[in-house]
Design a protein around this motif. Structure first.
Motif: not given
Length: 365
Positions: A292-306
């Motif tokens: 919802a917040r990232l600018e166009s061209g933005g990136q999310l990197v999530l490291y987590t347990g599953s």
């Protein structure tokens, strides 16, 4: 000096290892590390940590000690709590005999084990406790190898072993895997937010790739340690913000990185409890708010347990509708197929076959 404006400046000693005594002699000039204000009137969906007021002098003592350790060539790689327990349980390891024993392995020590200046700074920082006729540090210092082999390792302060406190600041193998993932995944950017930053290790590892780093956390102890670690690193464009996920972060965001707690923890410790039945509700919320917040061209990197149930990842299914909410491309990879196997004995994991460590990398259009 205000507690919220720690001062530190990288010096030549940070570029090359020097003898410990030489490090004691040097005092580098300072430059400001900025902390953002607390979020006024914010409504949180995660439990906040208790706050113990800490003086500027105590913070500065830890900054000086961190700089000193970095200049000295100090190294300590933090293992898992289980490994830490096993190593410390050996008969010859009941008492510290070196500063790595004290500041890495969290072993009690007698006077004379540490150089006088190190013990003075620990005392000034208010992080020594008495254990019978010995003393023990309530913080650890861990190191992370640099990308450039000519540089010295980064030094990070965090909670001592065992990390049983509700507001403990954790650092361990997940931290190292997270940083390796970030170094492979994140390129140059304007403004990066490290959500649930803890010690700040993730965001600080990328500070030379981005124009500004925001270290955000709801845990006051983590905010303190992140602020100190930024000062030890001599980082300039770093803001430390009290925030429940992204609620307290103002302005545009180009990159979101996160290594959130991912276990179902009956003790509800901030660094372990990921929320929900299987411990992944916080990860879902981070993805939702980041998209919802990232600018166009933005990136999310999530490291987590599953957690894996009947061969499937319930977390991945929970993320699907959020990933469909905005045009983007994403990748999902298992980085480690089996971690925290001892947790499977807990009732919450009665149907779980294994807990995997995964990486979700999202590029928004």
């Amino acid at each position: 000096m205000e507690r919220d404006a720690l001062l530190a400046q990288p010096d030549a000693a940070h570029r090359h290892s020097t003898p410990f005594d030489a490090a004691l002699a040097g005092r580098a000039p300072h430059t400001a590390v900025i902390q953002g204000p607390p979020v006024p009137g914010s409504t949180t969906r995660r439990r906040r940590s208790p706050w113990r007021d800490v003086s500027a002098a105590e913070d500065q003592a830890l900054v000086e000690l961190g700089r000193m350790l970095r200049a000295s060539g100090y190294r300590f790689v933090t293992p898992t709590p289980a490994t830490h327990q096993r190593v410390n349980a050996r008969p010859t390891h009941s008492e510290a005999r070196s500063w790595t024993d004290v500041l890495g392995w969290s072993r009690p020590f007698r006077k004379g084990v540490l150089p006088a200046e190190v013990e003075r700074l620990l005392t000034a920082a208010g992080v020594l406790e008495r254990v019978g006729d010995r003393s023990r540090s309530t913080v650890r210092f861990s190191t992370i190898d640099p990308e450039d082999e000519s540089d010295s390792p980064a030094v990070h302060v965090h909670s001592a072993y065992p990390t049983t406190g509700a507001d403990a600041v954790f650092f361990g193998p997940d931290t190292y895997r997270f940083i390796n993932l970030l170094r492979r995944s994140v390129g140059p950017a304007r403004r990066l937010v490290d959500v649930g930053a803890g010690s700040g290790a993730g965001g600080l590892a990328l500070r030379e790739r981005v124009q500004q780093v925001v270290l955000a956390d709801i845990n006051h102890a983590a905010l303190r340690h992140a602020r100190i670690n930024a000062a030890v690193a001599g980082a300039r464009a770093v803001e430390v913000v009290e925030s429940d996920v992204l609620a307290g972060v103002k302005g545009s965001i180009d990159v979101v990185i996160a290594n959130p707690p991912y276990l179902a923890d009956p003790g509800h410790r901030l660094y372990r409890d990921g929320g929900g039945v299987l411990g992944f509700d916080l990860a879902v919320r981070i993805v939702q708010e980041a998209l919802a917040r990232l600018e166009s061209g933005g990136q999310l990197v999530l490291y987590t347990g599953s957690p894996v149930v009947a061969g499937e990842h319930p977390l991945r299914a929970s993320l699907a509708p959020h990933l469909a909410s905005r045009p983007c491309r994403s990748s999902w990879h298992e980085l480690d197929p089996d971690v925290f196997g001892e947790e499977l004995d807990a009732p919450a994991y009665g149907d779980v076959e294994r807990i995997a460590v995964v990486a979700l990398v999202v590029h928004v259009a």
